[in-house]
Enzyme design. Structure first.
Site, short mmCIF file in Angstrom:
data_model
loop_
_atom_site.label_atom_id
_atom_site.label_comp_id
_atom_site.label_asym_id
_atom_site.label_seq_id
_atom_site.Cartn_x
_atom_site.Cartn_y
_atom_site.Cartn_z
N SER B 89 0.85 -1.18 0.00
CA SER B 89 0.00 0.00 0.00
C SER B 89 0.89 1.24 0.00
O SER B 89 1.85 1.31 0.77
CB SER B 89 -0.86 -0.05 1.26
OG SER B 89 -1.78 0.98 1.25
N HIS B 93 2.22 12.17 -0.50
CA HIS B 93 1.80 13.57 -0.51
C HIS B 93 2.99 14.42 -0.91
O HIS B 93 4.01 14.43 -0.20
CB HIS B 93 1.33 14.01 0.89
CG HIS B 93 0.12 13.27 1.36
ND1 HIS B 93 -1.15 13.61 0.95
CD2 HIS B 93 -0.02 12.21 2.19
CE1 HIS B 93 -2.03 12.79 1.53
NE2 HIS B 93 -1.38 11.93 2.27
N HIS B 103 -2.18 7.23 -4.70
CA HIS B 103 -2.39 6.07 -3.84
C HIS B 103 -2.39 4.81 -4.70
O HIS B 103 -2.97 4.79 -5.78
CB HIS B 103 -3.76 6.22 -3.13
CG HIS B 103 -4.28 4.95 -2.55
ND1 HIS B 103 -5.48 4.38 -2.95
CD2 HIS B 103 -3.78 4.14 -1.59
CE1 HIS B 103 -5.68 3.27 -2.25
NE2 HIS B 103 -4.68 3.09 -1.43
N HIS B 189 -20.84 12.99 1.91
CA HIS B 189 -21.17 14.19 2.69
C HIS B 189 -20.67 15.47 2.03
O HIS B 189 -21.05 16.56 2.43
CB HIS B 189 -20.65 14.05 4.13
CG HIS B 189 -19.16 14.05 4.25
ND1 HIS B 189 -18.39 12.93 4.01
CD2 HIS B 189 -18.29 15.02 4.58
CE1 HIS B 189 -17.11 13.23 4.20
NE2 HIS B 189 -17.03 14.50 4.54
N GLY B 276 -5.53 -3.09 14.17
CA GLY B 276 -4.36 -3.09 13.28
C GLY B 276 -3.30 -2.12 13.79
O GLY B 276 -3.51 -1.40 14.77
N ARG B 277 -2.16 -2.08 13.11
CA ARG B 277 -1.06 -1.22 13.58
C ARG B 277 -1.35 0.22 13.16
O ARG B 277 -1.24 0.58 11.99
CB ARG B 277 0.26 -1.70 12.99
CG ARG B 277 1.43 -0.90 13.55
CD ARG B 277 2.76 -1.44 13.08
NE ARG B 277 3.84 -0.68 13.69
CZ ARG B 277 4.45 0.35 13.11
NH1 ARG B 277 4.08 0.75 11.91
NH2 ARG B 277 5.41 1.00 13.74
#
Lengths: 319, 319
Positions: B89, B93, B103, B189, B276-277
């Site tokens: 993953s 930025h 990503h 939203h 998770g971490r």
């Protein structure tokens, strides 16, 4: 006590808070952003930004009602088909990193058209007359503080003020609602409390000991306490000199605030999921926040000391 | 094809991406942060920060396995008691607001000890032999781009590259996975897509037409495409001059990135909820982000033009 009277009192509290905060800030003025909700009701969002003290914040009032979806009812763990909710909500992010972020909320909720397997006709009658039964109307609220740097004396003063106000109504309130705040304002994924807590109460429903009017008066007293309390908290440190180091740490701590609000806060999540007004809901977010990978403050630094305080169960008012 | 071979290939892809990105950045180096998971497995997080090009990012590898809680199984809509998952993953930025945030993710998932009411014994046998049935093992992945300023030509190039890679495997892949990315990287939203999308695929399970090895090769090709694609995207704009105005807008758009990741992203939410971490999961967050109440860019400004592009269904590669 009718809904409209509660909403009117809440609106007056919004007004009063805005006036006091403008006086306290000295330069910034609150905006006025009224909105309506297609399904019923609306609100008045009052944002503030770029003040001498307050960098970003808002004081929101809302009064919303209408059909309650079965998903929303399930999430609230009630059986009802309509609802009425009114409240005031405040978040203030100060420019100076020595001034804590503060949050206050008071709210009233009523479920209508209650369905109860045991007494369906009676409850329906109550609902249709506009009066909900006791367990279907309640107050909620609280005030909590999130300092970038924990100051024990300021924390003790803050909690003492909350305790004094709670004690006027019931000596069991402060310990119970202090514990609720510790539990609620907690980030499990960081194993940190959001700040030094405060009080948080929810589903406070009328009883023989505490009838409806008492609960309403208690809830109002939290609203009326807020602006003066913030003045006491912010006053002594608002002009305290700071460097880039303190500003950087403030931004990292605001990152945690964002994490709490977007990942955990029930009001924020419920609002976003049910199509609430995004700008009003996210008014709580800071002007700026930052993240660094696996950041750890130096051993013995003030930043590390603050982290050590961010745990549940600290008896702040007794320190 | 054994799990270990897939994990080994994914680890090699992480390595290759880090080497290429270091060369591209020119100054920053990836850290090495190995971690283990008490219940089984672990990973290698490789954070990067303060580069000439990359302000903050990371390339994560993980290989985790163990018991699958019934809550997790329910949330995945599968019936299984154990799982195995490995993946890479990446989120980057960039410092310069003209360079989009990017990503990439590739992943492989296997459910073990499958329970099926129709053929329980057969499936249990398969599971105990270490081989999951077809519908209990799958690949997923994708690449998507989030520019602060949408450049049509750059967007067309980006999507064309994705389409070329997809088309080598199946001409139906790009249109389908492009639509999935539009649907997935969306903020209800805000009624905005996160950026200009890309491709997103999930639960890609072997079939007669696309056997396991083909799917693995397709997934690898996405991993291998990534670094070169980012070089093509970032190269032309990484040194383009910018002012505070573009930087401010980048920070506001990063605020939306934070909203998407913390409120909507399934991987982030699932990871945080299942313990998770945290540092690896939240490596995707930007170095800095900002929020302003009800901000609207000026009519006809480049910022407003970008917002107009942030909708589903734009045929970027055909523009």
């Amino acid at each position: 006590m009718r809904r409209q009277e509660i909403a009117a009192e809440f609106r007056a509290i919004q007004d009063s808070i805005c006036r006091q905060l403008e006086a306290l800030d000295g330069t910034a003025r609150f905006g006025n952003d009224p909105w309506t909700r297609p399904e019923g009701g609306g609100g008045l969002s009052r944002p503030i930004a770029d003040g001498a003290l307050i960098e970003k914040g808002g004081v929101n009032f809302s009064e919303v009602f209408g059909p309650l979806s079965s998903a929303a009812a399930k999430s609230l763990k009630i059986e009802a088909h309509t609802f009425y909710a009114t409240g005031v909500s405040v978040v203030l992010h100060a420019r100076n990193p020595w001034v804590p972020t503060i949050h206050m909320n008071i709210r009233y909720f009523e479920a209508g058209d209650a369905v109860n397997a045991q007494q369906p006709s009676l409850l329906r009658e109550n609902a249709s007359s506009g009066e909900a039964t006791n367990n279907q109307r309640w107050f909620g609220g609280g005030i909590d503080l999130t300092p970038a740097y924990v100051d024990q004396h300021a924390a003790a003063l803050f909690h003492s003020r909350l305790k004094e106000t709670c004690d006027r109504w019931d000596p069991r309130y402060y310990p119970e609602y202090k514990r609720s705040a510790d539990d609620y304002f907690f980030l499990p994924h960081r194993n940190e409390t959001r700040g030094i807590g405060g009080i948080f109460f929810d589903r406070l429903a009328p009883s023989a000991e505490h009838p409806f009017d008492d609960l309403f008066a208690f809830t109002r007293s939290i609203g009326h306490l807020f602006a003066g309390l913030y003045a006491e908290v912010a006053g002594p440190v608002r002009s305290k000199a700071f460097t880039q180091r303190e500003k950087d740490w403030q931004l990292l701590r605001r990152g945690r605030y964002v994490e709490f609000n977007l990942v955990h806060d029930r009001g924020t999540r419920f609002g976003l999921e049910t199509g609430g007004r995004t700008e009003s809901i996210l008014m709580s977010l800071p002007p700026e926040a930052s993240w660094r990978y696996d950041h750890h403050p130096e051993d013995g630094s003030p930043e590390e000391q603050t982290l050590a305080w961010l745990r549940k169960g600290v008896d702040w008012s007794g320190l």
